[in-house]
Every structure is written in C-alpha cells, then in structure tokens.
Design a protein around this motif. Sequence first.
Motif, PDB file in Angstrom:
ATOM      1  N   TRP A 196       0.824  -1.214   0.000  1.00 26.53           N
ATOM      2  CA  TRP A 196       0.000   0.000   0.000  1.00 26.53           C
ATOM      3  C   TRP A 196       0.857   1.262   0.000  1.00 26.53           C
ATOM      4  O   TRP A 196       0.324   2.372   0.035  1.00 26.53           O
ATOM      5  N   ALA A 197       2.177   1.107  -0.040  1.00 21.87           N
ATOM      6  CA  ALA A 197       3.068   2.264  -0.030  1.00 21.87           C
ATOM      7  C   ALA A 197       3.060   2.949  -1.393  1.00 21.87           C
ATOM      8  O   ALA A 197       2.865   2.325  -2.433  1.00 21.87           O
ATOM      9  N   ALA A 198       3.300   4.255  -1.367  1.00 23.19           N
ATOM     10  CA  ALA A 198       3.464   5.039  -2.590  1.00 23.19           C
ATOM     11  C   ALA A 198       4.932   5.418  -2.727  1.00 23.19           C
ATOM     12  O   ALA A 198       5.647   5.515  -1.725  1.00 23.19           O
ATOM     13  N   PRO A 199       5.412   5.621  -3.966  1.00 25.80           N
ATOM     14  CA  PRO A 199       6.793   6.083  -4.121  1.00 25.80           C
ATOM     15  C   PRO A 199       7.052   7.359  -3.331  1.00 25.80           C
ATOM     16  O   PRO A 199       8.109   7.537  -2.733  1.00 25.80           O
ATOM     17  N   VAL A 200       6.062   8.248  -3.332  1.00 29.01           N
ATOM     18  CA  VAL A 200       6.131   9.495  -2.571  1.00 29.01           C
ATOM     19  C   VAL A 200       4.783   9.690  -1.889  1.00 29.01           C
ATOM     20  O   VAL A 200       3.732   9.562  -2.520  1.00 29.01           O
ATOM     21  N   GLY A 201       4.793   9.988  -0.611  1.00 23.45           N
ATOM     22  CA  GLY A 201       3.532  10.200   0.102  1.00 23.45           C
ATOM     23  C   GLY A 201       2.831   8.891   0.388  1.00 23.45           C
ATOM     24  O   GLY A 201       3.450   7.905   0.746  1.00 23.45           O
ATOM     25  N   GLY A 202       1.515   8.886   0.205  1.00 25.04           N
ATOM     26  CA  GLY A 202       0.731   7.694   0.508  1.00 25.04           C
ATOM     27  C   GLY A 202      -0.316   7.994   1.560  1.00 25.04           C
ATOM     28  O   GLY A 202      -0.488   9.143   1.991  1.00 25.04           O
ATOM     29  N   GLU A 203      -1.045   6.949   1.961  1.00 25.04           N
ATOM     30  CA  GLU A 203      -2.103   7.099   2.967  1.00 25.04           C
ATOM     31  C   GLU A 203      -1.749   6.205   4.160  1.00 25.04           C
ATOM     32  O   GLU A 203      -2.046   4.999   4.143  1.00 25.04           O
ATOM     33  N   PRO A 204      -1.117   6.754   5.191  1.00 27.16           N
ATOM     34  CA  PRO A 204      -0.709   5.929   6.326  1.00 27.16           C
ATOM     35  C   PRO A 204      -1.895   5.517   7.184  1.00 27.16           C
ATOM     36  O   PRO A 204      -2.983   6.088   7.105  1.00 27.16           O
ATOM     37  N   GLY A 205      -1.637   4.508   8.038  1.00 28.51           N
ATOM     38  CA  GLY A 205      -2.651   4.070   8.981  1.00 28.51           C
ATOM     39  C   GLY A 205      -3.400   2.847   8.510  1.00 28.51           C
ATOM     40  O   GLY A 205      -3.039   2.187   7.535  1.00 28.51           O
ATOM     41  N   LEU A 206      -4.465   2.525   9.236  1.00 30.06           N
ATOM     42  CA  LEU A 206      -5.288   1.342   8.979  1.00 30.06           C
ATOM     43  C   LEU A 206      -6.514   1.758   8.166  1.00 30.06           C
ATOM     44  O   LEU A 206      -7.342   2.542   8.635  1.00 30.06           O
ATOM     45  N   GLY A 275     -14.078 -10.925  14.412  1.00 26.58           N
ATOM     46  CA  GLY A 275     -15.222 -11.701  13.956  1.00 26.58           C
ATOM     47  C   GLY A 275     -16.507 -10.918  13.890  1.00 26.58           C
ATOM     48  O   GLY A 275     -17.495 -11.370  13.309  1.00 26.58           O
ATOM     49  N   ALA A 276     -16.522  -9.731  14.500  1.00 26.43           N
ATOM     50  CA  ALA A 276     -17.738  -8.913  14.506  1.00 26.43           C
ATOM     51  C   ALA A 276     -17.570  -7.646  13.661  1.00 26.43           C
ATOM     52  O   ALA A 276     -18.365  -6.713  13.763  1.00 26.43           O
ATOM     53  N   GLY A 277     -16.504  -7.606  12.856  1.00 23.82           N
ATOM     54  CA  GLY A 277     -16.310  -6.472  11.966  1.00 23.82           C
ATOM     55  C   GLY A 277     -15.291  -5.468  12.440  1.00 23.82           C
ATOM     56  O   GLY A 277     -15.153  -4.400  11.854  1.00 23.82           O
ATOM     57  N   GLU A 278     -14.537  -5.788  13.491  1.00 21.89           N
ATOM     58  CA  GLU A 278     -13.537  -4.856  14.012  1.00 21.89           C
ATOM     59  C   GLU A 278     -12.133  -5.377  13.704  1.00 21.89           C
ATOM     60  O   GLU A 278     -11.783  -6.509  14.025  1.00 21.89           O
ATOM     61  N   VAL A 279     -11.316  -4.509  13.083  1.00 26.67           N
ATOM     62  CA  VAL A 279      -9.929  -4.839  12.760  1.00 26.67           C
ATOM     63  C   VAL A 279      -9.032  -3.924  13.581  1.00 26.67           C
ATOM     64  O   VAL A 279      -9.246  -2.709  13.628  1.00 26.67           O
ATOM     65  N   SER A 280      -8.022  -4.496  14.225  1.00 27.55           N
ATOM     66  CA  SER A 280      -7.066  -3.697  14.991  1.00 27.55           C
ATOM     67  C   SER A 280      -5.665  -3.983  14.473  1.00 27.55           C
ATOM     68  O   SER A 280      -5.364  -5.087  14.006  1.00 27.55           O
ATOM     69  N   ASP A 281      -4.797  -2.978  14.565  1.00 28.30           N
ATOM     70  CA  ASP A 281      -3.452  -3.110  13.992  1.00 28.30           C
ATOM     71  C   ASP A 281      -2.361  -3.365  15.036  1.00 28.30           C
ATOM     72  O   ASP A 281      -1.178  -3.450  14.686  1.00 28.30           O
ATOM     73  N   GLY A 282      -2.728  -3.448  16.336  1.00 32.66           N
ATOM     74  CA  GLY A 282      -1.726  -3.676  17.374  1.00 32.66           C
ATOM     75  C   GLY A 282      -0.907  -2.453  17.691  1.00 32.66           C
ATOM     76  O   GLY A 282       0.015  -2.505  18.508  1.00 32.66           O
ATOM     77  N   ARG A 283      -1.222  -1.343  17.065  1.00 35.72           N
ATOM     78  CA  ARG A 283      -0.501  -0.088  17.292  1.00 35.72           C
ATOM     79  C   ARG A 283      -1.440   0.984  17.835  1.00 35.72           C
ATOM     80  O   ARG A 283      -1.113   2.163  17.842  1.00 35.72           O
ATOM     81  N   GLY A 284      -2.613   0.581  18.215  1.00 31.36           N
ATOM     82  CA  GLY A 284      -3.613   1.516  18.717  1.00 31.36           C
ATOM     83  C   GLY A 284      -4.682   1.862  17.710  1.00 31.36           C
ATOM     84  O   GLY A 284      -5.668   2.509  18.044  1.00 31.36           O
ATOM     85  N   GLY A 285      -4.499   1.428  16.451  1.00 34.98           N
ATOM     86  CA  GLY A 285      -5.493   1.721  15.425  1.00 34.98           C
ATOM     87  C   GLY A 285      -6.589   0.678  15.387  1.00 34.98           C
ATOM     88  O   GLY A 285      -6.328  -0.522  15.474  1.00 34.98           O
ATOM     89  N   VAL A 286      -7.839   1.138  15.280  1.00 34.16           N
ATOM     90  CA  VAL A 286      -8.990   0.239  15.216  1.00 34.16           C
ATOM     91  C   VAL A 286      -9.907   0.709  14.091  1.00 34.16           C
ATOM     92  O   VAL A 286     -10.171   1.912  13.948  1.00 34.16           O
TER      93      VAL A 286
END
Length: 322
Positions: A196-206, A275-286
């Motif tokens: 999901w990385a861009a050569p320049v910039g991009g959209e960070p996070g989950l 299982g109920a539609g929630e994804v977490s990234d282990g870094r505080g992002g939900v």
Amino acid sequence: MSSLFHQALERNRDRYNAQFALARHRTRSLSAAEFLDHLRARVGPVVDASGVDDPVPLTDALISLSLRLAERGWLAEGTPTARAFAALPTLSWFVGHAPTRVPAAVLNAARTVDAAPKGQLERWLGAMARVAAVVPPERTDLLLEAGAVAAWRCGVALLRLPALAALRGLPADVAAVALGDPVDGHALQRLAADPWAAPVGGEPGLLVRERVGAFTGFGGPFPRPPVVRAVAGRWYAEVGEQAWEVAVDRFGWDLRRVPAVPAGAAAGSSLRFDGAGEVSDGRGGVLRLPELAAATSVAGVGDTLAVTTRYSHRIVFVGWSA
C-alpha cells in the motif's frame, strides 16, 4: 519525393496484396477499405517517423502484424490495439530498429493494461512516450522493462513482482519516468515490503485498501461469494472447484485462474479481526466495519487482512501502511 512508407508499398505492392488476399480467404469479414484506412492512418505514420534507411523490413512487420490483428477484429476504432497503434510513432526509433519485437510487445501490453480492472491505458501510452525520450536508442530491452514498470503503475497488479525486479536495474531517470515519481533504494525497499506504499507520500494508517472481484452477473469473476486464503505470502480465492490467484496493491488488482490453491502453511498478519467487523493493527489503530460482521473467511499477509462475507462477491482488503 515519396514518403518512406510509400517507397515500401511501391516496391512490394503485389506481395502485400497477396498477403491481404490470403487473410481475406481465412477471414471473409475483412474489409479492404478499412484495412487501407488502417495502413494510411496508423502504419504509414510509424514507418515515416522511424527514419530507417530501408523501410521495407518495418513495413513488412507492421503489415503482417496488422493482418493478424485484423483477423481477430482487434483493429476496430477504440480497441486497445488500435489506440496503441496510434501511439507507435512516439516510439518510432525503437519500432524501426526492432520491428517485430517492439510493436508486438507494445500492442500486447496495451491489451493487458486495458483488461486490468483498474487499468489506465491512455496513462500507460503517455508514460511509454516519455520513457522513450529518456531511454538510450540502442536499449530496446530497457524500454520494455520500463514499460512493465509503467504498466504496473497503471493498474496491472499481476506485474508487481516483475516490476519491482526491473526497477532495481533501471537507471534513476528511467525509473522515475516509468513510475511517475523518483525512487531511490529506500523507496524501492518500502514499495517491496508494503503493497500500500506510494513512491512518494501515501495514505498511512489502517484503512480499507481495496475491494476485489464482483458477481459474474455484473461482469465479475465469482458466481458465488468467494473464500479467501493466503499461502506463502500470496492471496488466493476459491468458489467451489474454481480457484484464482489474487494480485492486489495500491495501484490495482487482478485475478489469474489457477488449477487449485496450492498446499502450504497459511500466512500470518500483524492485524487482528474480532469476527464482529472490528480490525485492529496492534498499534492503537482500530477500524470498525459492520459490513464484515458476517465473515466467512479471513486470511492475512503482513500488515494486510482479506475478509469475505456471505453477503458479498467481493474480497475486502484492510491494510496498515506507514
């Protein structure tokens, strides 16, 4: 003084007429008037722009190629091959010096780009013209490698791995033109590690990064909601006895039929799905996605999860990016 193209026609008119007659014998629907229009509008400008000393080999190659395409109905106005043919004069030096290799490669690539679900053919043709302006004239191989990188950038996700390999060997100026952004060693490592990385910039996070596939009734590949799997770092989709390899990243997605999902250990992911539609990234992002509450399969690779449900023919890819 006659043009290069007309010189070739004058020297070989009978042979070209015989080639057309043979093609017409095989394919009765071929129109002589339409083929002549193609020669005037698309073949002639390529030959004349090439500046070759002897226009016959190039004219021979382009007429033979054109007849093969015409027999398949691929030269009609608006088709990807017709649009690519119209762009060949921008690659004239390379076409003139590799008359069988370059036109065939460019026209085949144009069909591939156009067929990709997120393919951007006009953007790719423009990139090829810009690449041709910076590639040394004797480096046809470099032109085609850069073309593969540009095709990946323009939506052909199946070219991700070959394009990343090609980028490692491209001169910096050629790589920047092919990719649309400057790319150094650090950026290349990031692109290889993070889909999901861009050569320049991009959209960070989950984020929800992509939704892949569709119902066959709407032009998609899946007759029923698929099941997604991850094996050896690659994605696969299954519907009954049918299987596809899934290619997906920030530039696009595509599916390739395979006999079956290969055996192997399931890959792992840093992301977690409750299982109920929630994804977490282990870094505080939900990320809460009610649409995924009825999940039927979940597979992970790296910082990406793919999820399917019984209510959709799409595979939802959720990914974390730095």
